[in-house]
Design an enzyme around this catalytic site. Structure first.
Site, short mmCIF file in Angstrom:
data_model
loop_
_atom_site.label_atom_id
_atom_site.label_comp_id
_atom_site.label_asym_id
_atom_site.label_seq_id
_atom_site.Cartn_x
_atom_site.Cartn_y
_atom_site.Cartn_z
CE LYS A 194 -19.49 46.93 -63.25
NZ LYS A 194 -20.51 45.85 -63.45
CB THR A 205 -28.12 31.97 -65.58
OG1 THR A 205 -26.80 31.71 -66.03
CG2 THR A 205 -28.80 30.67 -65.19
NE ARG A 220 -13.65 25.30 -66.93
CZ ARG A 220 -12.45 24.77 -67.12
NH1 ARG A 220 -11.95 23.90 -66.24
NH2 ARG A 220 -11.74 25.09 -68.18
CB ALA A 278 -13.93 15.13 -51.15
N GLY A 279 -14.53 18.30 -50.85
CA GLY A 279 -14.14 19.57 -50.26
C GLY A 279 -15.21 20.09 -49.32
CB CYS A 291 -23.03 29.38 -61.46
SG CYS A 291 -22.42 30.60 -62.66
CE LYS A 315 -26.81 33.61 -60.68
NZ LYS A 315 -27.67 33.12 -61.76
NE ARG A 354 -20.95 36.56 -57.31
CZ ARG A 354 -21.14 36.86 -58.59
NH1 ARG A 354 -22.31 37.31 -59.00
NH2 ARG A 354 -20.15 36.71 -59.47
#
Length: 436
Positions: A35, A122, A154, A255-256, A263, A266, A333
């Site tokens: 990385k 977090t 975000r 709505a979805g 985030c 978990k 994820r």
């Protein structure tokens, strides 16, 4: 000021690049040599709009560097941020803090000057206390303070969120920690970004409470969408009608197919586990988690219904447009697309998919799905098209071409990006969410 950022993933890299852009000297540290090598070559480990240019500019200016050597990276740093992953722990759902504690141990063993250690990851309530204990037991002779500074980024808009935040939360237990953090965020303080100083445990809980509340808003409007379909109402109008109330607000009322990402899944689960540990049940959050999980498979069944139901689906083909949990990221994820695709393949449906950024990460998660080079390749000979992620590229599809390529003009729009009347006029059998 010199800042060390331990962890060069999503949070660490974005935060480090933005701090460098403020004028700080920033070293991003990561144990993954490949990385770091890619970052030296200007190759980003994640997709985030504008990040590659931001990193390149600050590397060129000499303010941003990368290393695998933690001792070298933290030397002389006034603030050392811990920004490593805290995934859900297998077996019990608690946040896995092993990476955080390992960093704290290594920092304590290699600290060469006084510094503030900042948990950017977090973490559950009380993690800062344990980090402080680890540092104390490591035998460091230098003054340290442990501070909580949760991120509120975000995916897809992280740089703007960092530079123009709604608020900056800093949980500190002493003036040394507060003083250093004021200097870290001085460029934003001058821009009048609101800074909230709290106790460390309060700061840790704010992050979880914020994400759980947003997840609750999403889940609430999804349940209202189901009710709208039953009673013949329009969920988009319901969203606007309640969102115009300043006490509620319009954000996160779309709505979805359910929430996903790095985030909300978990963090809601970790909050539940923390509440259980302290014998303080969070029944609303518990319901949110259960409803969201069941919704994802329900969206797969919604697509099956559009092609004749479970019994008539075998051998048919569905085109999935969008695989990531949201647009402008490659993050797969807990994406709803995974459950939708699994529901379809379990019913014997052939699934072809396209996503502008997420297919490389999606392939190992969806071994039975054919990845396509563009949306039209996926649509060719499909019995139905399902829009799962609202990428801009899907908002302006050539619908005449779509209709000519597909075996049947059937569209299931799980993000409500098209107008029902317009789609019907164009000859599509069109299904959306919560719009009757």
């Amino acid at each position: 000021m010199k800042i060390a950022m331990v962890g060069s993933g999503y949070v660490g890299l974005v935060s480090g690049a933005c701090f460098a852009d403020f004028g700080h000297e920033v070293v991003c540290i990561d144990k993954d040599q490949s990385k770091i090598d890619r970052l030296h070559d200007g190759i980003m480990p994640i997709y985030e709009p504008g990040l590659d240019q931001l990193v390149a500019n600050n590397v060129k200016a000499g303010r941003l560097t990368f290393t695998t050597d933690l001792a070298e990276g933290i030397a002389g740093a006034s603030a050392i941020f811990i920004a490593v992953g805290t995934p859900s722990r297998r077996g019990d759902g608690h946040a896995d803090l092993s990476f955080v504690y390992a960093v704290a141990q290594e920092v304590g063993q290699n600290l060469s000057n006084e510094a503030v250690i900042v948990t950017k990851s977090t973490v559950p309530v009380g993690t800062g206390d344990e980090v402080e204990r680890i540092l104390r037991d490591s035998g460091t002779a230098h003054r340290v303070a442990v501070v909580s500074n949760p991120e509120f980024l975000r995916e897809g808009a992280a740089i703007d969120d960092f530079k123009r935040p709604d608020r900056i939360v800093i949980g500190a237990e002493d003036e040394f920690g507060r003083e250093v953090m004021r200097e870290v965020y001085r460029p934003l303080f001058l821009n009048e970004s609101p800074i909230l100083f709290t106790g460390r445990r309060t700061s840790e809980l704010i992050k979880y409470a914020a994400n759980a509340f947003l997840a609750t808003k999403i889940t609430f409007i999804n349940e209202m969408a189901d009710l709208c379909e039953k009673v013949g109402a329009n969920v988009q109008d319901v969203s606007r009608g309640i969102g115009m109330d300043n006490r509620i607000g319009s954000k996160f009322l779309h709505a979805g197919p359910g929430y996903g990402g790095s985030c909300f899944p978990k963090d809601t689960l970790a909050l539940l586990k923390t509440a259980e540990d302290y014998d303080s049940p969070t029944r609303i959050v518990e319901a949110v988690v259960k409803v969201n999980e069941s919704r994802k498979r329900a969206m797969g069944r919604k697509v099956l219904d559009a092609i004749g139901g479970h019994d008539g689906a075998r051998g048919k083909k569905v085109a999935l447009l969008g695989l990531t949990f949201k647009p402008n990221t490659d993050d797969m994820r807990d994406s709803p697309a995974i459950a939708v695709a699994q529901t379809l393949t379990d019913a014997g449906v052939e699934v072809a998919a396209y996503d502008p950024e997420g297919m490389d990460l999606a392939k190992p998660l969806m071994p039975d799905v054919t990845m396509c080079s563009d949306p039209y390749e996926a649509i060719e000979d499909a019995d139905a098209i399902a829009i799962v992620t609202e990428w801009d590229a899907f908002r302006a599809l050539d619908l005449a071409r779509v209709k000519s390529l597909a075996k049947a003009p059937v569209m299931v729009d799980l993000r409500n990006i098209y107008r029902p009347d317009d789609m019907r006029e164009r000859g599509f059998a069109y299904t959306s969410i919560g719009r009757g």
